[in-house]
Design an enzyme around this catalytic site. Structure first.
Site, mmCIF file in Angstrom:
data_model
loop_
_atom_site.group_PDB
_atom_site.id
_atom_site.type_symbol
_atom_site.label_atom_id
_atom_site.label_comp_id
_atom_site.label_asym_id
_atom_site.label_seq_id
_atom_site.Cartn_x
_atom_site.Cartn_y
_atom_site.Cartn_z
ATOM 1 C CE LYS A 1 7.206 19.997 21.009
ATOM 2 N NZ LYS A 1 7.537 20.721 22.263
ATOM 3 C CD GLU B 1 17.539 25.562 32.752
ATOM 4 O OE1 GLU B 1 16.777 24.724 32.230
ATOM 5 O OE2 GLU B 1 18.332 26.260 32.068
ATOM 6 N NE ARG C 1 20.387 24.621 30.948
ATOM 7 C CZ ARG C 1 20.552 24.772 29.632
ATOM 8 N NH1 ARG C 1 21.312 23.937 28.960
ATOM 9 N NH2 ARG C 1 19.946 25.744 28.994
#
Length: 611
Positions: free
Chosen positions: A291, A374, A402
């Site tokens: 990353k 979530e 969500r």
């Protein structure tokens, strides 16, 4: 401060690319240079626009390999999450517009089919790419199509519930799908949870690498011919065993496993993608990436550089730093937790963003980061509450949607004392409609047993949190990002007891004050949506204007309309998806800046005089 890139960026190879076919036409030896140009332009662009720089830097070679092997847009790639897709935008006809990225009227920060035929789906929230790709594959199979469907899923998204549901469905849905697992060991912060550890063990093969390194070290010391061969046989057996372990988790689910592949080796990626495309079985292609690859600040601190604002600008004059809404919430919760051992905190891969890092450091046994899950966060909180704990769940507003089912079924139905704190509520910005925090009130207001509060300043935030922690039922607190006002929200008495009054929800009292003052109106900050404060019920017959930093349909103004008998003007975000842009640009476009509010309220008052 990292030095800003030069304003003028020379990228001749990249500038000649207008479609993936142009990438296929290049000689293979030109691809590393093209990758370097993409990195240069990406850093230069995001330094001016802000954006998700570290994730996109990590998949440049993968993007080039995809363009080399597949025929887009006949083939389809689904990016999960779409903030990996900056290189994809550059290679699919949007390079010349990259400096409009995330700006009003410009390129979106995520894939969007309305922007380009190369974008197969919207890509703003994590965990849905594999499920969406399966739908595309099933539709292709039903019509007898031949195109390839590729889902690029980060290792953190792979532990999301929808990803796991999709993995369960792959084998009985289609025989042709490619799942590319982009393994960089990160979501925004480090990945958490047993599944993340399981995937890490199975995917990266660290144990194999350590055993192999030890065996090689021993082998190099061996000089006897027979022992050298014994070492080689042991190494081969170990490699086969560990590869089978890595493959098992996917092959048991009906996917052929290929990998791990160096995610920055373009020829190796092309070979692996071709192998994946030739089969008639779903394939899990595991690639290992870094990353922030190629930009040292992002490589050193990928969490910090996951999403950043512009940095190629002159720094503003130093001013005393004031606490944010998130920091104020986190500090007050931690203070209460020191006195109440029942209090615990939950977040979904957003420890720093929600202000909970100090809580995690001081109370690690009562702090839970559930990853990008979530719905699970709310169901888990329900279990904690049922077991006598006092859980506080901190999510961004846009991601809380969500978890609507779990809030209703697991928390509100049994009337459990769970506090859901919605950070970034009412916020719009350059990430666009996938990340605007506008819909929480309308989504949650109908749920029985639930209270919804919208503090307007520091005092009302801490008071609302205290009250929620004492309440024997579920509570939502919503507040924006940025600096929290230290003084009280403004209120105006108005020239007479029956003059029109502005009811401003939460921090919109600061929006409303100059307009109410200019028009001679009363102004009252309101900090509760459900139940509405008694003041609202006492206004029958009086002209009322409501202002809210949320969707007007089904929101605070709609709640007032249900009980108010008299003239009413509801002002909030319109019933359409608001595009990307700065807060100022979007408020102006939707009539919620000072001139827009003044114009709309004045027209309403004029109608009353002529009615």
């Amino acid at each position: 401060m990292t030095p800003a890139p030069a304003n003028s960026v020379e990228t001749p190879l990249l500038d000649a690319i207008h479609a993936p076919a142009d990438v296929r036409a290049l000689p293979v030896e030109a691809l590393p240079r093209l990758a370097a140009e993409i990195r240069t332009r990406m850093v230069a662009t995001v330094s001016k626009t802000g954006g998700h720089i570290a994730p996109s830097l990590g998949v440049i070679e993968l993007t080039l390999a995809l363009c080399r092997v597949f025929d887009f847009p006949a083939d389809k790639v689904v990016w999960d999450v779409g903030h990996q897709a900056y290189a994809w935008k550059m290679l699919t006809g949007r390079n010349a517009r990259m400096e409009t990225l995330r700006r009003f009227g410009g390129l979106r920060g995520f894939p969007f089919p309305g922007e380009s035929p190369y974008d197969a789906t919207v890509g703003g929230h994590a965990g849905v790419a594999l499920a969406t790709a399966l739908g595309l594959a099933a539709a292709r199979d039903a019509r007898g199509g031949a195109g390839h469907i590729i889902a690029v899923v980060g290792d953190a998204s792979l532990t999301n519930g929808i990803s796991l549901e999709a993995l369960n469905a792959v084998r009985h849905t289609t025989e042709r799908l490619i799942l590319v697992i982009n393994d960089n060991g990160m979501s925004i912060s480090r990945n958490v949870g047993a599944l993340a550890r399981l995937f890490a063990r199975r995917l990266t093969g660290l144990r194999y690498n350590r055993i192999r390194a030890a065996a090689e070290a021993a082998g190099h010391r061996l000089r006897l011919f027979r022992l050298k061969y014994a070492y080689r046989n042991i190494k081969t057996a170990l490699k086969g065993l560990l590869l089978r372990q890595r493959a098992a988790i996917f092959e048991d689910l009906g996917l052929r496993y290929i990998g791990p592949i160096d995610g920055h080796d373009i020829p190796a990626l092309c070979d692996a993608l071709r192998a994946a495309a030739e089969g008639h079985v779903p394939v899990a292609l595991h690639i290992a990436t870094v990353k922030g690859k190629g930009y040292p600040p992002a490589e050193r601190n990928p969490a910090k550089w996951h999403g950043v604002g512009p940095w190629a600008t002159e720094p503003a004059a130093a001013s005393p730093r004031r606490p944010t809404w998130s920091e104020t919430f986190g500090a007050h919760l931690l203070a209460r937790a020191r006195d109440d051992a029942r209090l615990c905190a939950i977040t979904a891969a957003m420890r720093a963003g929600t202000g909970l890092l100090p809580f995690f450091r001081e109370c690690p046994a009562r702090a839970y980061d559930v990853g990008i899950c979530e719905g699970y966060a709310l169901a888990f909180a329900a279990g904690l509450a049922a077991g006598g704990r006092r859980p506080v769940v901190a999510l961004y507003s846009t991601f809380a949607q969500r978890a609507a089912d779990n809030l209703m079924h697991d928390v509100c139905l049994p009337n459990l004392p769970v506090v859901l704190c919605l950070d970034r509520a009412g916020v719009v910005g350059p990430d666009g409609p996938t990340h605007h925090g506008l819909y929480d009130i309308a989504m949650f207001r109908a749920l029985p047993n639930l209270e919804i509060h919208a503090p307007c300043d520091r005092a009302t935030l801490t008071a609302a949190l205290d009250a929620a922690l004492l309440r024997d039922g579920p509570t939502v607190l919503r507040y924006p990002r940025g600096t929290i006002p230290q003084g009280p929200a403004p209120r105006l008495a108005g020239p007479s007891p029956d003059c029109p009054i502005v009811l401003a929800l939460g921090p919109t009292a600061f929006w409303a004050e100059p307009v109410a003052r200019a028009l001679g109106l009363a102004l009252e900050p309101v900090t509760a949506v459900k139940p509405l404060p008694p003041l609202v019920r006492a206004l029958s017959g009086r002209p009322v204007i409501t202002i809210e930093d949320a969707a007007a349909e089904g929101g605070f103004g709609a709640a007032v309309a249900e009980i108010h008998r008299g003239p009413l003007l509801i002002l909030g975000w319109p019933d359409r998806f608001v595009p990307q842009g700065t807060d100022a640009e979007l408020r102006a476009a939707c009539g919620l800046d000072t001139p827009g509010l003044h114009r709309r309220i004045a027209a309403f008052l004029g109608g009353l005089q002529h009615g």
